[in-house]
Design a protein around this motif. Structure first.
Motif, PDB file in Angstrom:
ATOM      1  N   UNK A 117       7.055   0.484   4.037  1.00  0.00           N
ATOM      2  CA  UNK A 117       6.111  -0.350   3.278  1.00  0.00           C
ATOM      3  C   UNK A 117       4.985  -0.868   4.171  1.00  0.00           C
ATOM      4  N   UNK A 118       4.946  -2.177   4.429  1.00  0.00           N
ATOM      5  CA  UNK A 118       3.855  -2.725   5.246  1.00  0.00           C
ATOM      6  C   UNK A 118       3.823  -2.097   6.627  1.00  0.00           C
ATOM      7  N   UNK A 190      -8.917 -16.598  -2.148  1.00  0.00           N
ATOM      8  CA  UNK A 190     -10.235 -17.243  -2.141  1.00  0.00           C
ATOM      9  C   UNK A 190     -11.360 -16.218  -2.042  1.00  0.00           C
ATOM     10  N   UNK A 191     -11.023 -15.003  -1.614  1.00  0.00           N
ATOM     11  CA  UNK A 191     -12.039 -13.953  -1.466  1.00  0.00           C
ATOM     12  C   UNK A 191     -12.206 -13.120  -2.733  1.00  0.00           C
ATOM     13  N   UNK A 192     -11.367 -13.372  -3.742  1.00  0.00           N
ATOM     14  CA  UNK A 192     -11.464 -12.609  -4.984  1.00  0.00           C
ATOM     15  C   UNK A 192     -12.700 -13.008  -5.784  1.00  0.00           C
ATOM     16  N   UNK A 193     -13.355 -12.028  -6.374  1.00  0.00           N
ATOM     17  CA  UNK A 193     -14.460 -12.333  -7.281  1.00  0.00           C
ATOM     18  C   UNK A 193     -13.895 -13.013  -8.521  1.00  0.00           C
ATOM     19  N   UNK A 194     -14.753 -13.683  -9.269  1.00  0.00           N
ATOM     20  CA  UNK A 194     -14.312 -14.361 -10.495  1.00  0.00           C
ATOM     21  C   UNK A 194     -13.651 -13.371 -11.450  1.00  0.00           C
ATOM     22  N   UNK A 234      -5.739   0.668 -15.011  1.00  0.00           N
ATOM     23  CA  UNK A 234      -6.269  -0.675 -14.760  1.00  0.00           C
ATOM     24  C   UNK A 234      -7.454  -0.618 -13.806  1.00  0.00           C
ATOM     25  N   UNK A 235      -7.993  -1.787 -13.493  1.00  0.00           N
ATOM     26  CA  UNK A 235      -9.106  -1.882 -12.534  1.00  0.00           C
ATOM     27  C   UNK A 235      -8.608  -2.015 -11.099  1.00  0.00           C
ATOM     28  N   UNK A 236      -7.284  -2.036 -10.917  1.00  0.00           N
ATOM     29  CA  UNK A 236      -6.696  -2.190  -9.586  1.00  0.00           C
ATOM     30  C   UNK A 236      -6.281  -0.847  -9.015  1.00  0.00           C
ATOM     31  N   UNK A 237      -6.386  -0.734  -7.699  1.00  0.00           N
ATOM     32  CA  UNK A 237      -5.945   0.489  -7.027  1.00  0.00           C
ATOM     33  C   UNK A 237      -4.594   0.224  -6.381  1.00  0.00           C
ATOM     34  N   UNK A 260      21.703  -6.288  -4.430  1.00  0.00           N
ATOM     35  CA  UNK A 260      20.440  -7.027  -4.549  1.00  0.00           C
ATOM     36  C   UNK A 260      19.280  -6.072  -4.293  1.00  0.00           C
ATOM     37  N   UNK A 261      18.425  -5.947  -5.298  1.00  0.00           N
ATOM     38  CA  UNK A 261      17.271  -5.049  -5.192  1.00  0.00           C
ATOM     39  C   UNK A 261      16.001  -5.851  -5.403  1.00  0.00           C
ATOM     40  N   UNK A 262      14.882  -5.315  -4.886  1.00  0.00           N
ATOM     41  CA  UNK A 262      13.601  -6.009  -5.025  1.00  0.00           C
ATOM     42  C   UNK A 262      12.489  -4.972  -5.155  1.00  0.00           C
ATOM     43  N   UNK A 263      11.534  -5.274  -5.994  1.00  0.00           N
ATOM     44  CA  UNK A 263      10.370  -4.415  -6.163  1.00  0.00           C
ATOM     45  C   UNK A 263       9.177  -4.981  -5.408  1.00  0.00           C
ATOM     46  N   UNK A 264       8.497  -4.128  -4.665  1.00  0.00           N
ATOM     47  CA  UNK A 264       7.360  -4.542  -3.828  1.00  0.00           C
ATOM     48  C   UNK A 264       6.103  -3.805  -4.272  1.00  0.00           C
ATOM     49  N   UNK A 265       5.018  -4.537  -4.416  1.00  0.00           N
ATOM     50  CA  UNK A 265       3.767  -3.918  -4.836  1.00  0.00           C
ATOM     51  C   UNK A 265       2.632  -4.367  -3.916  1.00  0.00           C
ATOM     52  N   UNK A 266       1.739  -3.436  -3.605  1.00  0.00           N
ATOM     53  CA  UNK A 266       0.482  -3.747  -2.919  1.00  0.00           C
ATOM     54  C   UNK A 266      -0.628  -3.052  -3.683  1.00  0.00           C
ATOM     55  N   UNK A 267      -1.659  -3.814  -4.015  1.00  0.00           N
ATOM     56  CA  UNK A 267      -2.772  -3.250  -4.782  1.00  0.00           C
ATOM     57  C   UNK A 267      -4.074  -3.880  -4.319  1.00  0.00           C
ATOM     58  N   UNK A 268      -5.147  -3.143  -4.522  1.00  0.00           N
ATOM     59  CA  UNK A 268      -6.478  -3.627  -4.160  1.00  0.00           C
ATOM     60  C   UNK A 268      -7.220  -4.108  -5.386  1.00  0.00           C
ATOM     61  N   UNK A 269      -7.777  -5.311  -5.274  1.00  0.00           N
ATOM     62  CA  UNK A 269      -8.733  -5.823  -6.257  1.00  0.00           C
ATOM     63  C   UNK A 269     -10.080  -5.784  -5.561  1.00  0.00           C
ATOM     64  N   UNK A 270     -10.887  -4.762  -5.855  1.00  0.00           N
ATOM     65  CA  UNK A 270     -12.087  -4.535  -5.045  1.00  0.00           C
ATOM     66  C   UNK A 270     -11.644  -4.162  -3.648  1.00  0.00           C
ATOM     67  N   UNK A 271     -12.093  -4.928  -2.641  1.00  0.00           N
ATOM     68  CA  UNK A 271     -11.662  -4.633  -1.270  1.00  0.00           C
ATOM     69  C   UNK A 271     -10.627  -5.645  -0.766  1.00  0.00           C
ATOM     70  N   UNK A 272     -10.070  -6.447  -1.686  1.00  0.00           N
ATOM     71  CA  UNK A 272      -9.077  -7.446  -1.307  1.00  0.00           C
ATOM     72  C   UNK A 272      -7.682  -6.892  -1.565  1.00  0.00           C
ATOM     73  N   UNK A 273      -6.866  -6.908  -0.516  1.00  0.00           N
ATOM     74  CA  UNK A 273      -5.508  -6.359  -0.587  1.00  0.00           C
ATOM     75  C   UNK A 273      -4.535  -7.460  -1.011  1.00  0.00           C
TER      76      UNK A 273
END
Length: 280
Positions: A117-118, A190-194, A234-237, A260-273
């Motif tokens: 992952x990360x 705080x870096x996300x657009x409106x 969606x609009x997310x990558x 115990x299981x867990x789901x992990x997601x990483x997505x971009x909103x514009x250039x914000x991860x």
């Protein structure tokens, strides 16, 4: 509140408190504090005699120099917020107070949890995280250190580092703090657009839908296909979505009872991860 800039002043001060039998809670942060951090601070205040918060943007955990440069720095606002919320001490070190000139992150082997992952998408990131958390814990010598589960993989890395280095501290994971709309609180928000800020709760909604599918008997692969398809519309990558065992962080091919299981997601909103996770 007392602000320390040097560990040579901080460490003996804390040692004297501990000689008096006082317990110390510790919150390592990179600043740009928000309600998520405060939820950790409130728990520490409730469980310890004193609480110390460190604010340090750690250069060795950024594999992208631009990300390091853009990371929000709001020290004056942070200190004001911590004062208002009953924090006793703040450690605000310089890079030279924690790192020797030219020093790089220590190389760790955590049995593979550092490579998925990360770890796969941000090479060297967890070496930097483990290195700085080790340095901070040694400087503060707390009884308990608090970490948010939004960075769940980081929590596991820190737990393993503490075991390896036999540091006498309890690592306390704290559940994710969310905005009313479900968005996981993060300094990066705080870096996300409106527009992206308004749309971002979509990420948590997808995670909730994934849990519902698991409860309906769907396999991890079927759930992953659903998540990919939903993000494609969606609009997310989507960078990745994984379902893993909570302990080993290894990808699950099937769900087993009592595991115990867990789901992990990483997505971009514009250039914000943005990152998030949910327990299955």
């Amino acid at each position: 509140m007392v602000v320390f800039n040097k560990k040579d002043e901080l460490t003996p001060f804390i040692q004297n408190l501990k000689k008096e039998g006082k317990t110390i809670g510790f919150l390592p942060t990179m600043g740009a504090l928000h309600e998520g951090h405060l939820s950790l601070a409130k728990l520490s205040i409730a469980q310890n005699d004193y609480t110390i918060v460190s604010i340090f943007v750690n250069p060795t955990q950024f594999n992208n120099p631009e990300d390091l440069e853009k990371y929000p720095r709001t020290e004056e606002k942070d200190i004001e917020l911590l004062t208002q919320n009953g924090i006793d001490f703040v450690y605000l070190p310089s890079v030279s107070d924690l790192y020797e000139e030219g020093e790089v992150a220590k190389k760790y082997n955590f049995g593979g949890i550092e490579n998925v992952m990360e770890g796969e998408f941000r090479p060297g990131h967890f070496d930097g995280v483990a290195t700085i958390v080790s340095k901070l814990i040694r400087a503060v010598n707390p009884d308990r250190a608090y970490f948010g589960e939004k960075d769940f993989q980081q929590v596991r890395i820190v737990q393993e580092m503490v075991k390896q280095e036999q540091l006498p501290v309890e690592i306390v994971p704290v559940p994710i703090k969310r905005a009313e709309n479900g968005l996981a609180l993060s300094s990066r928000n705080v870096r996300l657009s409106a527009e992206n800020l308004e749309a971002a709760p979509f990420i948590y909604k997808v995670l909730q839908d994934a849990v519902s599918l698991k409860n309906e008997g769907k396999t991890p692969d079927e759930i992953k296909a659903f998540v990919q398809q939903t993000f494609d519309q969606s609009s997310f990558k989507l960078e990745y979505f994984e379902i893993t065992d909570e302990e080993t962080l290894q990808t699950l091919e099937s769900f087993r009872e009592h595991q115990k299981a867990r789901g992990f997601v990483v997505a971009y909103a514009g250039d914000i991860r943005l990152i998030d996770n949910i327990q299955f």
